[in-house]
Design a protein around this motif. Structure first.
Motif, PDB file in Angstrom:
ATOM      1  N   ASP A  49     -27.058  35.103 -16.487  1.00 27.29           N
ATOM      2  CA  ASP A  49     -26.520  35.560 -17.775  1.00 27.29           C
ATOM      3  C   ASP A  49     -26.881  34.592 -18.888  1.00 27.29           C
ATOM      4  N   ARG A  53     -28.997  35.473 -22.170  1.00 27.64           N
ATOM      5  CA  ARG A  53     -28.480  35.249 -23.524  1.00 27.64           C
ATOM      6  C   ARG A  53     -29.399  34.333 -24.322  1.00 27.64           C
ATOM      7  N   TYR A  86     -20.724  39.185 -25.353  1.00 32.45           N
ATOM      8  CA  TYR A  86     -21.689  39.605 -24.328  1.00 32.45           C
ATOM      9  C   TYR A  86     -20.981  39.905 -23.010  1.00 32.45           C
ATOM     10  N   MET A  87     -20.244  38.915 -22.505  1.00 31.79           N
ATOM     11  CA  MET A  87     -19.565  39.089 -21.217  1.00 31.79           C
ATOM     12  C   MET A  87     -18.514  40.183 -21.290  1.00 31.79           C
ATOM     13  N   SER A  98     -21.646  42.050 -15.628  1.00 29.12           N
ATOM     14  CA  SER A  98     -22.634  41.586 -16.596  1.00 29.12           C
ATOM     15  C   SER A  98     -23.990  41.653 -15.886  1.00 29.12           C
ATOM     16  N   GLY A 100     -26.106  39.471 -14.967  1.00 27.47           N
ATOM     17  CA  GLY A 100     -26.239  38.497 -13.879  1.00 27.47           C
ATOM     18  C   GLY A 100     -25.447  38.920 -12.656  1.00 27.47           C
TER      19      GLY A 100
END
Lengths: 242, 527
Positions: A49, A53, A86-87, A98, A100
């Motif tokens: 992740d 990002r 994002y998360m 997410s 990842g």
């Protein structure tokens, strides 16, 4: 946090066998089995992740830099979104995954197995700032190693778990045999063991197969050499015609 | 080794889950593992520090190189603890020298950098193989799960770093600020003064402390990976269950044998099939309909009746909770592919945004425009909030004086009577006395008007033109001024008698009322 399910409260007594699975009973009396993920897969998911990002921010900043002042403004907004949302957005809108976590095969759920909501997701992600202290997730690592369910501080506060996603398993081919009826009654676990014996033929050496089957030769009433074929037959019988 | 004594649930797991089991294993024996690790590693570090005082980096390097040697002790403890034979701290430490012998050189040299170190160690240490057999064993075990073992090592390196830097940072944060500033300056002024070796050795110590936390977990994870691999290769879980079946059926089979023998000896009677214990599966020929066949037909409660009763019970609350939910929805509810749809729409959005940005770039001052727009949005939002909560603000945020001025609007006329202070003479009592004889109605009216005016002006009673005289009296009572309410009720009674009943007040009341007025309000001008 919804309270639709009850965690089996007492932690396993020291004599109970250690297991990574958590058993959760729903009000309907159904046992859900959750498999919390520990530090290593979670660290890998986080790294993925982080890389994603970083990539997004890097590429967008290069693009936006060409737009001058307006681009810098957009970049600031983007920075805010990627850092703080994002998360949360992925977890809430993408079934707790997410990117990842999706790659590693994890997802976030509430402690009782229900899908993670806005409140819990925001809490666990905002509290990364507690986990990061004093440097590089030190507190998060220690908490993850020490708590049941491998929770970091944010997970403890939000009441969430990071678990492995259940992937749909393919039925492995059974060793060919004529279906037979078991000569004695078996409970579910024992039936499963016989089925697994037939399913995992490929992974076992021939000698080991014979050795395992010989254990059951006496109850089956056959010679140790015939036991393997007999067990395979019973497994076919258990499986039925499906 | 007896599998039935294993203290972990044995079943084939995915490689990641095997690592999780290792974490649990390390946690269960955390005290013993960490204490034993500290007891063997810290003295070695102390020795190295003493020997290589001038070269802290070399001390660190040698200590790091020796890690595989230390790792044998946690593995020994874990392998014993797995089958319920946890050694004490003393036993473990006494066993340590013996553990060091096999393959020590290999561990410290060419296997030192192997990413699957923790996964291989159980083979070297626990299986006691040598030469080609060992290599073959390593190859077989390494066919799967080596990826997870490598990741464990890679993540482990970073975790060690994170824990070590975390400790350093924590230590730095608890230093008094003056002291850290002094240290910085001294370091800047005289970096070669030579007094900084202890700082490097301190950082070495912190690394050793971080290892106390992480290394037992690392070894346990490697060990559980090894266990998982062997569980899959040798079907330990199946063996466990098979043994249990044999144990359970050993006795039963014997009893069956005896029972069959007895039955063969006896002449075959018709009823033996019904008396057979339920542990034996009925033969398919004897039971053509299977479990759904009717049974127990000779008694009052047949199997059919009981099944119907059970079905009825299960169909009623609390076992059954049926609900009919009616709602509206769109007729076409296409099953959309979420993942692909999202990605595609995101891509389109990005492309669109990019084109838009290119277009905007060509226009000068677009940034300014958006800046203005954003600021306008912000101010608009603030204005909206203020407007939305204006009543709340006037209630809590403005001063008391202002609030009263805003809230009060003084009526000029009550019951058709002028009550503004300007319409009244200065000396009320005197005017009343003068008027009383010729025009008693005007006199009493003047007095009542004056009272209302004072109530409005001095006592700030919220009188409205809709109030009746009685309501005014009630409001006066709420002021809790006994003199005033007594006077007001007396005056009101006289006024009502005169105004509505045309009964002039008795002459004696003139002095009484005027006197009362003077006592209450004096001669002063009400303003």
């Amino acid at each position: 946090m919804p309270s639709t399910a009850v965690r089996h409260a007492p932690p396993a007594p020291p004599t109970a066998p250690l297991d990574t699975r958590l058993r959760i009973e729903t009000p309907e009396g159904i046992d859900l089995i959750l498999r919390p993920a520990s530090l290593v897969p979670r660290a890998l998911a986080f790294t993925i992740d982080l890389a994603i990002r970083g990539l997004i921010l890097g590429v967008m900043f290069v693009l936006l830099f060409t737009l001058g002042q307006f681009g810098m403004g957009l970049g600031a907004i983007l920075m805010f979104l990627v850092t703080w949302w994002y998360m949360v957005l992925f977890e809430v809108l993408n079934q707790g995954r997410s990117p990842g976590k999706q790659i590693i095969g994890l997802r976030v759920v509430h402690d009782d197995g229900t899908p993670v909501g806005w409140g819990a997701s925001l809490t666990r992600n905002l509290l990364r700032f507690a986990d990061i202290l004093p440097f590089g997730y030190t507190l998060g690592i220690l908490s993850c190693l020490n708590s049941r369910g491998f929770k970091r501080l944010g997970d403890i506060a939000a009441g969430t778990l990071v678990i492995y996603r259940d992937r749909s398993a393919e039925r492995p081919p059974l060793a060919a045999a004529e279906p037979l009826r078991a000569p004695f009654a078996m409970n579910l676990e024992e039936q499963r063991a016989l089925l697994e014996f037939a399913e995992r033929q490929g992974g076992l050496s021939a000698a080991r197969r014979t050795e395992l089957a010989a254990i059951l030769a006496e109850p089956l009433g056959v010679s140790p050499e015939q036991a393997e074929a007999r067990i395979n037959g019973i497994a076919h019988g258990l499986l039925g015609s499906a | 080794m007896r599998l039935t004594d294993a203290s972990v649930a044995i079943r084939p797991r995915s490689a990641w889950e095997a690592l999780d089991l290792g974490v649990l294993l390390a946690r269960r024996h955390a005290g013993l593992l960490m204490a034993s690790w500290a007891l063997i590693s810290l003295p070695v570090l102390a020795l190295l520090t003493a020997l290589l005082w001038e070269y802290p980096s070399w001390a660190m390097f040698v200590f790091w190189l020796l890690k595989p040697a230390f790792e044998r002790l946690p593995l020994y403890i874990l392998s014993r603890a797995l089958f319920g034979d946890t050694p004490t701290l003393g036993q473990a430490l006494r066993a340590f020298p013996r553990l060091l012998k096999p393959q020590l050189i290999a561990s410290l040299t060419w296997r030192r950098l192997s990413p699957t170190r923790s996964f291989d160690l159980p083979v070297l240490q626990l299986e006691g193989l040598s030469g080609a057999a060992r290599n073959q064993r390593l190859v077989v075990l390494g066919q799967r799960d080596t990826g997870a073992a490598s990741w464990l090592t890679i993540v482990g390196v970073h975790l060690e770093m994170a824990l070590w830097l975390g400790l350093v940072t924590a230590l730095y944060m608890v230093l008094p600020q003056q002291m850290s500033i002094d240290l910085d300056w001294q370091k800047l002024i005289s970096p070669d003064a030579g007094n900084w070796l202890w700082l490097d050795h301190l950082s070495n110590l912190l690394y050793a402390l971080a290892l106390i936390v992480w290394e037992p977990v690392y070894v346990a994870c490697g060990f559980s990976l090894y266990l998982n691999r062997r569980t899959a290769l040798e079907a330990w879980d199946i063996e466990l269950v098979f043994r249990r079946i044999r144990q359970r059926l050993g006795g039963v089979a014997y009893a069956l044998l005896v029972g069959l023998g007895l039955l063969l000896v006896q002449p075959m009677e018709r009823s033996w099939a019904q008396d057979t214990p339920a542990a034996i599966c009925p033969l398919p020929e004897a039971d053509p309909l299977g479990p759904d066949a009717d049974r127990l037909q000779q008694q009052t409660l047949t199997s059919k009746a009981s099944r119907a009763a059970i079905g009825q019970l299960l169909d009623a609350p609390p076992f059954e909770n049926r609900q009919t939910v009616t709602r509206w929805r769109f007729g076409d509810d296409p099953q959309k592919d979420v993942d692909r749809g999202d990605v595609e729409s995101l891509g389109q959005l990005l492309r669109g945004l990019f084109h838009l940005a290119e277009f905007w770039k060509s226009i000068d001052g677009i940034a300014l425009f958006f800046e203005v727009l954003l600021w306008a949005a912000l101010f608009g939002l603030i204005g909206l909030l203020l407007w939305r909560y204006r009543e709340w603000l006037t209630l809590f945020a403005t001063g008391r004086e202002k609030r009263q001025r805003v809230a009060r609007e003084r009526p000029a006329v009550l019951f058709g009577l002028q009550v503004t202070p300007e319409s009244l003479p200065d000396d009320i009592a005197g005017s009343v006395e003068r008027l009383w004889d010729e025009q008693p109605r005007e006199a009493l009216g003047l007095l009542y008007r004056a009272l209302l005016s004072r109530l409005l002006g001095e006592f700030r009673l919220p009188l409205k033109s809709a109030h009746t005289e009685g309501e005014v009296l009630q409001l006066v009572e709420e002021l809790y001024q006994d003199d005033l309410s007594a006077y007001a009720s007396r005056l009101t009674r006289h006024w009502q008698n005169l105004a509505y009943g045309h009964r002039p007040p008795p002459l004696s009341s003139r002095d009484e009322l005027c006197q009362g007025w003077r006592q209450l309000f004096g001669h002063g001008v009400p303003r």
